[in-house]
Design a protein around this motif. Structure first.
Motif, PDB file in Angstrom:
ATOM      1  N   ALA A   1       4.737   7.022   5.948  1.00  0.00           N
ATOM      2  CA  ALA A   1       4.284   5.859   6.698  1.00  0.00           C
ATOM      3  C   ALA A   1       4.680   4.576   5.978  1.00  0.00           C
ATOM      4  CB  ALA A   1       2.767   5.906   6.901  1.00  0.00           C
ATOM      5  N   ASP A   2       4.870   3.518   6.784  1.00  0.00           N
ATOM      6  CA  ASP A   2       5.199   2.204   6.238  1.00  0.00           C
ATOM      7  C   ASP A   2       3.959   1.394   5.907  1.00  0.00           C
ATOM      8  OD1 ASP A   2       8.163   2.332   6.643  1.00  0.00           O
ATOM      9  OD2 ASP A   2       7.516   2.587   8.724  1.00  0.00           O
ATOM     10  N   GLY A   3       2.813   1.941   6.213  1.00  0.00           N
ATOM     11  CA  GLY A   3       1.547   1.281   5.932  1.00  0.00           C
ATOM     12  C   GLY A   3       0.413   2.077   6.544  1.00  0.00           C
ATOM     13  N   ALA A   4      -0.807   1.660   6.229  1.00  0.00           N
ATOM     14  CA  ALA A   4      -1.990   2.340   6.750  1.00  0.00           C
ATOM     15  C   ALA A   4      -3.032   1.292   7.128  1.00  0.00           C
ATOM     16  CB  ALA A   4      -2.558   3.314   5.723  1.00  0.00           C
TER      17      ALA A   4
ATOM     18  N   LEU B   1      -8.231  -3.501   7.728  1.00  0.00           N
ATOM     19  CA  LEU B   1      -7.802  -3.467   6.344  1.00  0.00           C
ATOM     20  C   LEU B   1      -6.460  -2.740   6.307  1.00  0.00           C
ATOM     21  CD1 LEU B   1     -11.144  -2.624   4.500  1.00  0.00           C
ATOM     22  CD2 LEU B   1     -10.168  -4.857   5.070  1.00  0.00           C
ATOM     23  N   VAL B   2      -5.460  -3.387   5.724  1.00  0.00           N
ATOM     24  CA  VAL B   2      -4.089  -2.886   5.766  1.00  0.00           C
ATOM     25  C   VAL B   2      -3.646  -2.520   4.358  1.00  0.00           C
ATOM     26  CG1 VAL B   2      -1.728  -3.372   6.510  1.00  0.00           C
ATOM     27  CG2 VAL B   2      -3.662  -4.454   7.701  1.00  0.00           C
ATOM     28  N   ASP B   3      -3.026  -1.351   4.244  1.00  0.00           N
ATOM     29  CA  ASP B   3      -2.416  -0.914   2.994  1.00  0.00           C
ATOM     30  C   ASP B   3      -0.900  -0.940   3.139  1.00  0.00           C
ATOM     31  OD1 ASP B   3      -4.644  -0.106   1.239  1.00  0.00           O
ATOM     32  OD2 ASP B   3      -5.063   1.361   2.806  1.00  0.00           O
ATOM     33  N   PRO B   4      -0.170  -1.362   2.107  1.00  0.00           N
ATOM     34  CA  PRO B   4       1.294  -1.261   2.132  1.00  0.00           C
ATOM     35  C   PRO B   4       1.716   0.194   2.009  1.00  0.00           C
ATOM     36  CG  PRO B   4       0.541  -1.986  -0.017  1.00  0.00           C
ATOM     37  CD  PRO B   4      -0.679  -1.933   0.861  1.00  0.00           C
ATOM     38  N   PRO B   5       3.007   0.492   2.093  1.00  0.00           N
ATOM     39  CA  PRO B   5       3.449   1.893   2.013  1.00  0.00           C
ATOM     40  C   PRO B   5       2.965   2.570   0.733  1.00  0.00           C
ATOM     41  CG  PRO B   5       5.251   0.460   2.665  1.00  0.00           C
ATOM     42  CD  PRO B   5       4.127  -0.436   2.291  1.00  0.00           C
ATOM     43  N   ALA B   6       2.442   3.791   0.909  1.00  0.00           N
ATOM     44  CA  ALA B   6       1.969   4.560  -0.248  1.00  0.00           C
ATOM     45  C   ALA B   6       2.676   5.899  -0.359  1.00  0.00           C
ATOM     46  CB  ALA B   6       0.460   4.778  -0.154  1.00  0.00           C
TER      47      ALA B   6
END
Length: 265
Positions: free
Chosen positions: A58-61, A49-54
């Protein structure tokens, strides 16, 4: 319900990637088992499961589920696949910082051709928890090295692979010494800069390659004097290269091979 995904692999260690915001609610461990099943699902070693930058760090999670539904701290090959996914969608460029269960990892894009990528990934430091540990198994006691590389690794030096290393890997993974289970690598020295490795991964079983497994195997080989930096890890799917500085740097590919939807009945 349906799950949208991209399929990617790093040295034939394959993953399905889904934006977290688009993932169905419910028992995600069960969903991971369903989508990763190689007979009734899409088939993969894990589901991310990928998250965009928050935030600015980080550039994502990513959150990684193994094919058995368990949650993993990190996958080296999987993190490279996530970096390719983020770059493809415009969330990162030549340097990618990804928040994993083992902290923020930094990757540098070395080259790209369409959906084929090559990265250098800072794997951090290998913590040798037990340089030589006598592990009692059903067939006798074996000399292993216990390592932490963001996830647990048990690396065993071997002379060859002419034994049932899969059965031994499964036994070690669930050995009582490892209450949270462990990843296993069997390591054969080839020359002073090369090792040949077979992998049994926690929650996935046999895999064609492993980024963190290669890091642990190389760290064990260097610590025991079996090899010295730089180390090429020969896997059944091809080579992975590592160099040892203050941190360990791994060079390897990631390839996005498909997009689709999986319908969960």
């Amino acid at each position: 319900m349906k799950i949208s995904f991209s399929k990617a692999h790093g040295v034939r260690n394959d993953f399905l990637l889904t934006w977290r915001a688009e993932a169905p609610e419910g028992d995600r461990a069960e969903l991971a088992r369903a989508i990763c099943d190689r007979h009734t699902g899409i088939g993969a070693d894990g589901w991310m499961l990928v998250d965009p930058p928050a935030d600015s760090e980080a550039d994502g999670a990513i959150q990684l589920y193994n094919s058995d539904g368990s949650v993993a701290e990190i996958s080296g090959n999987g993190t490279r696949c996530a970096a390719a996914f983020l770059i493809r969608h415009g969330h990162a460029a030549s340097v990618v910082r990804i928040r994993t269960g083992a902290g923020v990892k930094t990757l540098r894009l070395l080259k790209r051709r369409d959906l084929d990528f090559e990265f250098e990934m800072n794997m951090g430091r290998a913590e040798i928890q037990a340089p030589r540990f006598d592990l009692p198994l059903s067939g006798g006691t074996h000399d292993v090295t216990l390592i932490w590389v963001g996830n647990p690794q048990c690396a065993m030096p071997v002379a060859d692979f002419d034994f049932d290393w899969r059965a031994m890997g499964a036994e070690i993974e669930r050995h009582p010494h490892f209450p949270n289970r462990t990843n296993v690598s069997f390591v054969k020295a080839v020359d002073e800069h090369t090792i040949d490795v077979r992998f049994w991964e926690r929650g996935a079983g046999e895999t064609m390659s492993s980024g963190t497994g290669s890091t642990g195997a190389a760290a064990m080989a260097v610590a025991r004097g079996m090899a010295k930096s730089p180390v090429r890890v020969m896997t059944p799917a091809g080579p992975i290269d590592l160099r040892f500085e203050e941190d360990i740097y791994l060079t390897g590919p990631a390839q996005i091979i498909a997009d689709g939807e999986f319908f969960v009945g």
